[in-house]
Design a protein around this motif. Structure first.
Motif, short mmCIF file in Angstrom:
data_model
loop_
_atom_site.label_atom_id
_atom_site.label_comp_id
_atom_site.label_asym_id
_atom_site.label_seq_id
_atom_site.Cartn_x
_atom_site.Cartn_y
_atom_site.Cartn_z
N ALA A 28 45.86 47.61 38.14
CA ALA A 28 44.85 46.61 38.51
C ALA A 28 44.16 46.01 37.28
O ALA A 28 43.99 44.78 37.22
CB ALA A 28 43.82 47.21 39.46
N PRO A 29 43.77 46.80 36.28
CA PRO A 29 43.15 46.19 35.10
C PRO A 29 44.07 45.20 34.38
O PRO A 29 43.61 44.17 33.89
CB PRO A 29 42.81 47.38 34.20
N ARG A 30 45.35 45.50 34.32
CA ARG A 30 46.28 44.57 33.67
C ARG A 30 46.40 43.28 34.45
O ARG A 30 46.49 42.20 33.87
CB ARG A 30 47.64 45.23 33.49
N ILE A 31 46.40 43.38 35.77
CA ILE A 31 46.46 42.18 36.59
C ILE A 31 45.19 41.35 36.42
O ILE A 31 45.24 40.12 36.34
CB ILE A 31 46.70 42.54 38.07
N LEU A 32 44.06 42.02 36.30
CA LEU A 32 42.80 41.31 36.07
C LEU A 32 42.85 40.54 34.75
O LEU A 32 42.43 39.37 34.67
CB LEU A 32 41.62 42.28 36.06
N VAL A 33 43.37 41.18 33.71
CA VAL A 33 43.49 40.52 32.41
C VAL A 33 44.45 39.34 32.49
O VAL A 33 44.19 38.27 31.95
CB VAL A 33 43.92 41.53 31.32
N ILE A 34 45.56 39.53 33.20
CA ILE A 34 46.52 38.43 33.37
C ILE A 34 45.86 37.25 34.05
O ILE A 34 46.05 36.09 33.65
CB ILE A 34 47.75 38.91 34.17
N PHE A 35 45.05 37.50 35.08
CA PHE A 35 44.37 36.42 35.78
C PHE A 35 43.37 35.69 34.89
O PHE A 35 43.32 34.47 34.89
CB PHE A 35 43.68 36.94 37.03
N VAL A 36 42.58 36.43 34.14
CA VAL A 36 41.59 35.79 33.27
C VAL A 36 42.29 34.97 32.19
O VAL A 36 41.93 33.82 31.93
CB VAL A 36 40.63 36.83 32.65
#
Length: 119
Positions: A28-36
């Motif tokens: 989830a944190p990696r997906i959050l970073v990808i989105f930002v």
């Protein structure tokens, strides 16, 4: 139609996140970073502003919207000099960051987090 577009665009952004969580091994944190980062890149290429114009909060509330806001603040600040390019993103996103910290703190007071057994 404004609400329909906000719902559809915001839903598509969330759908992409859910697909990434289910179909990949990304955390989830990696997906959050990808989105930002995707929001920053799309705004730098001037591709996110038309989405914001169409969907309004449906595009600015999800995480790519945070990246968009950071990039927009930096681009506007850069017009006034180097220091403004650095402080612009913080100024543009200060309200969102303050709300996230405040509500995160309040929720932590109400609920007791539990670590999973075995960790």
């Amino acid at each position: 139609m404004e609400y329909v577009y906000a719902f559809l665009i915001g839903g598509v952004i969330c759908l992409i996140g859910q697909i990434l969580m289910d179909a990949t091994k990304l955390t989830a944190p990696r997906i959050l970073v990808i989105f930002v980062v995707s929001g920053v890149v799309l705004q730098a290429l001037h591709l996110y502003q038309p989405i914001v114009d169409l969907a309004g909060n449906g595009a600015t509330v999800p995480l790519p919207g945070f990246g968009y806001n950071l990039a927009k603040g930096a681009m506007e600040g850069a017009k006034n000099g180097f220091l403004e390019a650095i402080t612009g993103p913080l100024t543009a996103s200060a309200a969102g960051i303050a709300v996230a910290i405040t509500f995160g703190y309040l929720i932590s007071l109400i609920f007791t987090p539990k670590t999973p057994k075995g960790n």
